[in-house]
Design an enzyme around this catalytic site. Structure first.
Site, PDB file in Angstrom:
ATOM      1  NE  ARG A 147      46.335  29.967 -72.825  1.00 19.86           N
ATOM      2  CZ  ARG A 147      46.928  29.486 -71.722  1.00 19.86           C
ATOM      3  NH1 ARG A 147      47.781  28.432 -71.514  1.00 19.86           N
ATOM      4  NH2 ARG A 147      46.323  29.983 -70.564  1.00 19.86           N
TER       5      ARG A 147
ATOM      6  CG  ASP B 285      42.955  30.011 -71.873  1.00 20.20           C
ATOM      7  OD1 ASP B 285      43.972  31.028 -72.136  1.00 20.20           O
ATOM      8  OD2 ASP B 285      42.499  30.246 -70.859  1.00 20.20           O
TER       9      ASP B 285
ATOM     10  N   GLY C 291      47.927  25.276 -66.283  1.00 19.10           N
ATOM     11  CA  GLY C 291      47.994  26.341 -66.966  1.00 19.10           C
ATOM     12  C   GLY C 291      48.023  26.326 -68.395  1.00 19.10           C
TER      13      GLY C 291
ATOM     14  CE1 TYR D 292      42.417  35.305 -65.639  1.00 19.00           C
ATOM     15  CE2 TYR D 292      40.192  35.917 -65.486  1.00 19.00           C
ATOM     16  CZ  TYR D 292      41.514  35.737 -66.335  1.00 19.00           C
ATOM     17  OH  TYR D 292      41.335  36.037 -67.626  1.00 19.00           O
TER      18      TYR D 292
ATOM     19  CG  ASP E 289      43.026  37.459 -72.257  1.00 18.15           C
ATOM     20  OD1 ASP E 289      43.144  38.029 -71.109  1.00 18.15           O
ATOM     21  OD2 ASP E 289      42.688  36.230 -72.545  1.00 18.15           O
TER      22      ASP E 289
END
Ligand code: GLA
Length: 383
Positions: free
Chosen positions: A26, A172, A124, A221, A35
């Site tokens: 994606r 994802d 990514g 992250y 998200d």
């Protein structure tokens, strides 16, 4: 890809797979780190994917193989240990197997599994979510089970959060699960509602993989995740999706500087996603493109998850004809930039950007054109 998978399966296990499933990689179109803050996000499933073949075994033993590591790794019946080193990729299918069982779904006791993929890893583009979705579908089919798509993508996300150990959001898995050719996937990450928005005709994507990756990427992250949660707590909301720019301004002096900056990005980015949906519905390509550039600037300035290489690419692309917008895609801290382009963006334009990049960084980015594609599915006629 189907032939490649069957041949990898045969050479590892000397038989054919009983079940084949595929799931796409994606791109994150817009909605950077929105998200897990409960916001909306737009992504697209692309025409690169992961293929999983599977055949059952009666003895409970599980065997795993990929094209990159063609000697099968064997796990005894009860083993649910996390794998490391060259076998670390097994954590994705294994995590899904465990998460499916926890969700009460039947799964095959033993099996042989093979994976082939044309999604570049570390770019990514979520090859990990694609392995999760494709293995999830294969496990369910082999056990004669059906699970609704919303539950399947949530189970795959749980596998990644709990077994693999990455505190990612639903982007994802949601995009790989709900992709639709000619469309972007629009996810309301708080309500867990999945929809699609048409991508106006005449545009497609270019992906520029920098091959760079911050050494501390997983830790960064998780740190951004924590800073966002801290900002929500200080502002007094459960998740940043409920905070307004006025609430952020009122809390500025009580927020640590990093928490303020992260929240600033997320709150503005949430608004940009909704503006992008409206602009897409109006088929207003230039307006969509401006939002992509604005998203990148915000990642660079406020979320601080861009890199010199990504900034360079986005700047270089901005001056090319046919580019509507460009930004980093995915978690950031390296990885890839993506551009929304019309047919005016030509092979010469790609060459120019690639040459300029080479002149500055001493190597070329990998450049790939990508089109939207459908989400994860079983591939019929497997045996
Ligand atoms: C990674 C995560 C996603 C999302 C993006 C940033 O791709 O896996 O859940 O948080 O980063 O938007």
């Amino acid at each position: 890809m189907r032939d490649r998978l069957v041949s990898a399966f045969r050479s590892a296990y000397a038989r054919d797979p009983e079940v084949i499933a595929r799931a796409p990689g994606r791109i994150e179109f817009i909605g950077n780190h929105t998200d897990y803050n409960g916001g909306p996000v737009l992504g697209a499933a692309i025409d690169r994917g992961v293929w999983v073949g599977l055949a059952r075994r009666d003895d409970g033993v599980r065997r795993f193989v990929t094209e990159a590591h063609p000697r099968p790794t064997m796990l005894a019946a009860a083993s649910a240990e996390r794998m490391t080193g060259a076998d670390a990729w097994i954590n994705y299918p294994l995590g899904v197997l465990i998460a499916l069982r926890e969700a009460g779904a039947g799964t095959p006791a033993g099996f042989e599994l093979a994976v082939v993929s044309d999604v570049p890893t570390g770019a990514g583009l979520s090859s990990s979510a694609a392995i999760e979705l494709a293995s999830g579908l294969a496990f369910l089919e082999a056990a004669g089970q059906v699970l609704d798509r919303e539950t399947l993508v949530s189970v795959c996300r749980r596998a990644e959060n709990q077994f693999v150990g990455v505190p990612c959001g639903i982007l994802d898995q949601g995009v790989s699960g709900f992709g639709r050719r000619g469309h972007l996937v629009h996810i309301d990450c708080r309500a867990l509602r999945f929809g699609t928005v048409e991508l106006p005709a005449g545009f497609d994507f270019w992906i520029f993989n920098t091959h760079t990756k911050h050494a501390l990427i997983d830790g960064l992250y998780a740190e951004r995740h924590r800073e966002c949660m801290e900002a929500a707590r200080v502002i007094g909301v459960p998740l940043l999706v409920e905070a307004t720019p006025a609430m952020l301004a009122a809390a500025e002096t009580r927020l640590s500087r990093p928490a303020y900056k992260r929240a600033r990005h997320v709150i503005d980015e949430i608004a940009r996603v909704e503006q992008a949906v409206a602009a897409l519905r109006a088929a207003d390509g230039p307006a969509v493109g401006k939002l992509l550039f604005a998203s990148h600037r915000s990642s660079r300035t406020w979320f601080e998850n861009s890199s010199r290489e990504l900034d360079f690419l986005v700047d270089a692309l901005e001056s090319e004809r046919g580019i509507l917008g460009a930004r980093l895609t995915g978690g950031g801290f390296g990885g890839a930039a993506m551009a929304l382009a019309s047919a005016e963006f030509s092979a010469e334009s790609v060459q120019r950007v690639s040459d300029a990049y080479l002149g500055t960084f001493g190597s070329r980015p990998d450049v790939m054109r990508a089109r939207t594609d459908d989400g994860a599915s079983l591939v019929k006629g497997s045996s």
